[in-house]
Design a protein around this motif. Structure first.
Motif, PDB file in Angstrom:
ATOM      1  N   ARG A 128       1.042  -1.605  -0.075  1.00 52.32           N
ATOM      2  CA  ARG A 128      -0.165   0.124   0.128  1.00 52.32           C
ATOM      3  C   ARG A 128       1.371   1.177   0.435  1.00 52.32           C
ATOM      4  NH1 ARG A 128      -1.804   3.926   3.107  1.00 52.32           N
ATOM      5  NH2 ARG A 128      -0.298   2.554   4.885  1.00 52.32           N
ATOM      6  N   GLN A 129       1.408   1.468   1.082  1.00 52.07           N
ATOM      7  CA  GLN A 129       2.767   2.363   0.518  1.00 52.07           C
ATOM      8  C   GLN A 129       3.930   2.112  -0.249  1.00 52.07           C
ATOM      9  OE1 GLN A 129       5.051   1.821   4.240  1.00 52.07           O
ATOM     10  NE2 GLN A 129       3.504   2.435   5.859  1.00 52.07           N
ATOM     11  N   SER A 130       3.755   1.863  -0.568  1.00 47.26           N
ATOM     12  CA  SER A 130       4.668   1.294  -2.266  1.00 47.26           C
ATOM     13  C   SER A 130       3.479   2.200  -3.662  1.00 47.26           C
ATOM     14  CB  SER A 130       5.095   0.110  -2.969  1.00 47.26           C
ATOM     15  OG  SER A 130       5.864  -0.192  -3.968  1.00 47.26           O
ATOM     16  N   LYS A 131       2.701   1.812  -3.698  1.00 46.41           N
ATOM     17  CA  LYS A 131       1.252   2.296  -4.605  1.00 46.41           C
ATOM     18  C   LYS A 131       1.738   3.606  -4.062  1.00 46.41           C
ATOM     19  CE  LYS A 131      -3.371   1.310  -5.876  1.00 46.41           C
ATOM     20  NZ  LYS A 131      -4.514   0.622  -5.791  1.00 46.41           N
ATOM     21  N   GLU A 132       1.427   3.905  -2.617  1.00 43.60           N
ATOM     22  CA  GLU A 132       1.289   5.647  -2.578  1.00 43.60           C
ATOM     23  C   GLU A 132       2.583   6.384  -2.998  1.00 43.60           C
ATOM     24  OE1 GLU A 132      -0.147   5.814   1.327  1.00 43.60           O
ATOM     25  OE2 GLU A 132      -1.687   5.504   1.671  1.00 43.60           O
ATOM     26  N   LEU A 133       3.486   5.716  -2.762  1.00 47.70           N
ATOM     27  CA  LEU A 133       5.190   6.365  -2.841  1.00 47.70           C
ATOM     28  C   LEU A 133       4.853   7.056  -4.841  1.00 47.70           C
ATOM     29  CD1 LEU A 133       7.411   5.028  -0.506  1.00 47.70           C
ATOM     30  CD2 LEU A 133       6.937   7.329  -0.753  1.00 47.70           C
ATOM     31  N   LYS A 134       4.525   5.756  -5.692  1.00 47.01           N
ATOM     32  CA  LYS A 134       4.449   6.042  -6.899  1.00 47.01           C
ATOM     33  C   LYS A 134       3.250   6.792  -7.131  1.00 47.01           C
ATOM     34  CE  LYS A 134       3.041   2.956 -11.055  1.00 47.01           C
ATOM     35  NZ  LYS A 134       2.810   1.377 -11.309  1.00 47.01           N
ATOM     36  N   LYS A 135       2.267   7.061  -6.821  1.00 49.67           N
ATOM     37  CA  LYS A 135       1.096   8.523  -7.036  1.00 49.67           C
ATOM     38  C   LYS A 135       1.785   9.587  -6.743  1.00 49.67           C
ATOM     39  CE  LYS A 135      -3.508   9.946  -5.575  1.00 49.67           C
ATOM     40  NZ  LYS A 135      -4.530   9.344  -4.799  1.00 49.67           N
ATOM     41  N   MET A 136       3.327   9.682  -5.574  1.00 49.23           N
ATOM     42  CA  MET A 136       3.152  10.946  -4.817  1.00 49.23           C
ATOM     43  C   MET A 136       4.485  10.660  -6.331  1.00 49.23           C
ATOM     44  SD  MET A 136       3.733  10.507  -1.223  1.00 49.23           S
ATOM     45  CE  MET A 136       4.803  11.443  -0.477  1.00 49.23           C
ATOM     46  N   TYR A 137       5.306   9.559  -6.815  1.00 42.56           N
ATOM     47  CA  TYR A 137       5.767  10.424  -7.644  1.00 42.56           C
ATOM     48  C   TYR A 137       5.218  10.809  -8.950  1.00 42.56           C
ATOM     49  CZ  TYR A 137       9.652   9.270 -11.673  1.00 42.56           C
ATOM     50  OH  TYR A 137      10.289   9.585 -11.820  1.00 42.56           O
ATOM     51  N   GLU A 139       2.705  12.681  -9.033  1.00 46.56           N
ATOM     52  CA  GLU A 139       2.198  14.042  -8.931  1.00 46.56           C
ATOM     53  C   GLU A 139       3.164  15.121  -8.898  1.00 46.56           C
ATOM     54  OE1 GLU A 139       0.172  13.169  -5.602  1.00 46.56           O
ATOM     55  OE2 GLU A 139      -1.773  12.608  -6.450  1.00 46.56           O
ATOM     56  N   LEU A 140       4.501  14.357  -7.903  1.00 46.36           N
ATOM     57  CA  LEU A 140       5.564  15.640  -8.236  1.00 46.36           C
ATOM     58  C   LEU A 140       6.247  15.565  -9.549  1.00 46.36           C
ATOM     59  CD1 LEU A 140       7.623  13.622  -5.456  1.00 46.36           C
ATOM     60  CD2 LEU A 140       6.763  16.144  -5.880  1.00 46.36           C
ATOM     61  N   LYS A 141       5.792  14.095 -10.554  1.00 41.16           N
ATOM     62  CA  LYS A 141       6.785  14.221 -11.962  1.00 41.16           C
ATOM     63  C   LYS A 141       6.007  14.866 -12.734  1.00 41.16           C
ATOM     64  CE  LYS A 141       8.022  11.812 -15.907  1.00 41.16           C
ATOM     65  NZ  LYS A 141       7.075  12.264 -16.831  1.00 41.16           N
ATOM     66  N   LEU A 143       4.136  17.941 -10.846  1.00 44.12           N
ATOM     67  CA  LEU A 143       4.819  19.017  -9.999  1.00 44.12           C
ATOM     68  C   LEU A 143       6.027  20.135 -11.692  1.00 44.12           C
ATOM     69  CD1 LEU A 143       4.059  21.577  -8.590  1.00 44.12           C
ATOM     70  CD2 LEU A 143       5.195  19.700  -7.117  1.00 44.12           C
ATOM     71  N   SER A 144       6.787  19.227 -11.524  1.00 46.07           N
ATOM     72  CA  SER A 144       8.218  19.118 -11.917  1.00 46.07           C
ATOM     73  C   SER A 144       7.819  19.780 -13.320  1.00 46.07           C
ATOM     74  CB  SER A 144       8.403  17.874 -11.808  1.00 46.07           C
ATOM     75  OG  SER A 144      10.147  18.118 -13.247  1.00 46.07           O
ATOM     76  N   ASP A 145       6.780  18.738 -14.220  1.00 41.00           N
ATOM     77  CA  ASP A 145       6.891  19.253 -15.994  1.00 41.00           C
ATOM     78  C   ASP A 145       6.109  20.434 -16.129  1.00 41.00           C
ATOM     79  OD1 ASP A 145       8.781  17.096 -16.719  1.00 41.00           O
ATOM     80  OD2 ASP A 145       6.308  16.113 -16.341  1.00 41.00           O
ATOM     81  N   HIS A 146       5.211  21.143 -14.864  1.00 39.13           N
ATOM     82  CA  HIS A 146       4.100  22.120 -14.865  1.00 39.13           C
ATOM     83  C   HIS A 146       5.064  23.156 -14.397  1.00 39.13           C
ATOM     84  CE1 HIS A 146       0.215  19.867 -13.888  1.00 39.13           C
ATOM     85  NE2 HIS A 146       0.380  20.103 -15.007  1.00 39.13           N
ATOM     86  N   MET A 147       5.817  22.996 -13.560  1.00 36.87           N
ATOM     87  CA  MET A 147       7.312  23.919 -13.219  1.00 36.87           C
ATOM     88  C   MET A 147       8.130  24.558 -14.010  1.00 36.87           C
ATOM     89  SD  MET A 147       7.921  23.083  -9.141  1.00 36.87           S
ATOM     90  CE  MET A 147       9.521  23.985  -8.902  1.00 36.87           C
ATOM     91  N   LYS A 148       7.927  23.316 -15.142  1.00 42.22           N
ATOM     92  CA  LYS A 148       9.628  23.459 -16.111  1.00 42.22           C
ATOM     93  C   LYS A 148       8.741  24.592 -17.553  1.00 42.22           C
ATOM     94  CE  LYS A 148      12.159  19.555 -15.867  1.00 42.22           C
ATOM     95  NZ  LYS A 148      12.285  17.885 -16.411  1.00 42.22           N
ATOM     96  N   GLU A 149       7.636  24.366 -17.022  1.00 44.64           N
ATOM     97  CA  GLU A 149       6.368  24.426 -18.153  1.00 44.64           C
ATOM     98  C   GLU A 149       6.172  26.602 -17.637  1.00 44.64           C
ATOM     99  OE1 GLU A 149       4.383  25.971 -21.894  1.00 44.64           O
ATOM    100  OE2 GLU A 149       5.523  23.954 -21.432  1.00 44.64           O
ATOM    101  N   ALA A 150       6.535  26.693 -16.474  1.00 37.23           N
ATOM    102  CA  ALA A 150       5.917  28.050 -15.896  1.00 37.23           C
ATOM    103  C   ALA A 150       7.690  28.549 -15.350  1.00 37.23           C
ATOM    104  CB  ALA A 150       5.976  28.011 -14.062  1.00 37.23           C
ATOM    105  N   ALA A 151       8.489  27.717 -15.405  1.00 36.87           N
ATOM    106  CA  ALA A 151       9.920  28.765 -16.443  1.00 36.87           C
ATOM    107  C   ALA A 151      10.189  28.811 -17.442  1.00 36.87           C
ATOM    108  CB  ALA A 151      10.698  27.614 -16.021  1.00 36.87           C
ATOM    109  N   ARG A 152       9.896  28.786 -18.774  1.00 36.49           N
ATOM    110  CA  ARG A 152       9.552  28.413 -19.779  1.00 36.49           C
ATOM    111  C   ARG A 152       8.936  29.610 -19.685  1.00 36.49           C
ATOM    112  NH1 ARG A 152       7.192  28.148 -24.550  1.00 36.49           N
ATOM    113  NH2 ARG A 152       5.379  26.502 -23.579  1.00 36.49           N
ATOM    114  N   GLU A 153       7.675  29.606 -19.430  1.00 39.09           N
ATOM    115  CA  GLU A 153       6.584  31.054 -19.764  1.00 39.09           C
ATOM    116  C   GLU A 153       6.866  32.115 -19.139  1.00 39.09           C
ATOM    117  OE1 GLU A 153       3.097  30.148 -17.776  1.00 39.09           O
ATOM    118  OE2 GLU A 153       2.293  28.943 -19.567  1.00 39.09           O
ATOM    119  N   GLN A 154       7.745  31.766 -17.523  1.00 38.06           N
ATOM    120  CA  GLN A 154       8.648  32.912 -17.530  1.00 38.06           C
ATOM    121  C   GLN A 154       9.689  33.904 -18.444  1.00 38.06           C
ATOM    122  OE1 GLN A 154       7.984  34.625 -13.998  1.00 38.06           O
ATOM    123  NE2 GLN A 154       9.295  36.128 -15.024  1.00 38.06           N
TER     124      GLN A 154
END
Length: 330
Positions: A128-137, A139-141, A143-154
């Motif tokens: 269960r924890q592994s599944k949650e960690l995979k989900k968090m990963y 989500e973080l991925k 978020l990272s993609d969105h941050m890269k897009e935000a940086a490009r827009e900036q």
């Protein structure tokens, strides 16, 4: 005489068998031994109880045990997962079997159930924890993609802002040239402003290259003399934001107030920087909400937890206060 000895041997064997049986019954595991024909040779109480839960009958042979193991399904309430069996009462048992050979050459089949309830629950928790960690990963991925897009827009916004500043200063310089009748050498300097705007479009590096010296020179070409009191901040992000504000104030002073001088005051305190800009031009006729470039700059200031204030009377004064951690927020 020999009858008595035989009886003693029988009693001894029986006592030994009883002792072994009692010892097996104390084990937490379920254990049963079958002879070569498949009949029960020795079985402890835990195995009898476990088998009754599986088959609702007493264990008589090895074949009955195998049939009970193979018959576990949803209808019996026992779930089989490989060699692991989940019982309706929540207990989990792991089954194993192996041939055992005695010193006399006889072969028995040893069957064992070990209680692995706690281990199984931990394993399920880890899954269960592994599944949650995979989900968090994931989500973080994202978020990272969105941050890269935000940086490009900036980066694009930075380039557009630079182009806006250069074009405004170029237009202001041309306007000053036409109004004042400047010499041809000064006319050429005004044209340089437009060339710089074109260079901005051609630059591959999106990081702003505007420095304080370049700003003062650009302002002078536009007919504005800049007087700075205090030290500009050393932090790159704060300095770049101050320069953006000063450029916008310079353009507005030349365009709307017919100013010839821009006064800049810089102060620093514990955890903050302050910029105050005014000019020698005519004061505004009435107060107005920030528009255009000033409105965009105000949004940038607020985003950095800063504050921008504009005083309209008796003269125009633009004040900006920023914390010393500009550029580190997500």
């Amino acid at each position: 005489m020999w009858i008595g000895e035989a009886a003693e041997r029988i009693r001894h064997q029986y006592a030994l068998r009883t002792a072994v049986k009692e010892a097996l019954d104390t084990l937490p595991a379920a254990v049963c031994y079958f002879n070569s024909s498949g009949s029960v040779k020795l079985c402890n109480a835990v195995m009898y109880r476990l088998f009754r839960k599986m088959a609702q009958s007493d264990l008589q042979s090895y074949q009955e045990l195998k049939s009970a193991l193979d018959g576990c399904d949803s209808s019996t309430g026992i779930v089989r997962d490989g060699n692991v069996f989940l019982f309706p009462d929540g207990s989990v048992w792991k089954y194993s079997e192996a041939p055992v050979k005695t010193e006399y050459g006889k072969i028995y089949i040893e069957t064992v159930f070990i209680d692995v309830t706690e281990l199984y629950e931990r394993r399920q928790e880890l899954k269960r924890q592994s599944k949650e960690l995979k989900k968090m990963y994931e989500e973080l991925k994202n978020l990272s993609d969105h941050m890269k897009e935000a940086a490009r827009e900036q980066e694009i916004l930075n380039m557009k802002s630079r182009l806006h500043d250069q074009m405004n200063l170029g237009v202001t310089a041309i306007r000053q040239m036409l109004r004042s009748g400047t010499a041809s050498s000064e006319n050429s300097a005004a044209v340089v402003q437009f060339r710089r705007a074109i260079q901005v479009l051609q630059e591959e590096n999106s990081c702003p290259q505007d420095g304080l010296t370049e700003f003062i020179h650009d302002a002078a070409v536009s007919g504005i003399h800049v007087k700075i009191t205090g030290q500009m901040p050393k932090e790159r992000e704060t300095l770049e934001l101050f320069l953006k504000i000063m450029r916008e104030a310079c353009v507005n002073a030349a365009r709307h107030a017919d100013a010839t001088k821009l006064f800049v005051e810089v102060e620093h305190g514990q955890g903050w920087h302050m910029l105050r800009v005014t000019n020698d031009g005519k004061p505004p006729e009435e107060a107005a909400a920030p528009r255009g470039g000033l409105a965009d700059l105000e949004r940038l200031v607020v985003k950095e937890d800063g504050r921008m204030e504009i005083c309209w009377h008796p003269s125009f004064v633009l004040t900006v206060r920023l914390p010393d951690c500009v550029g580190v927020r997500l």
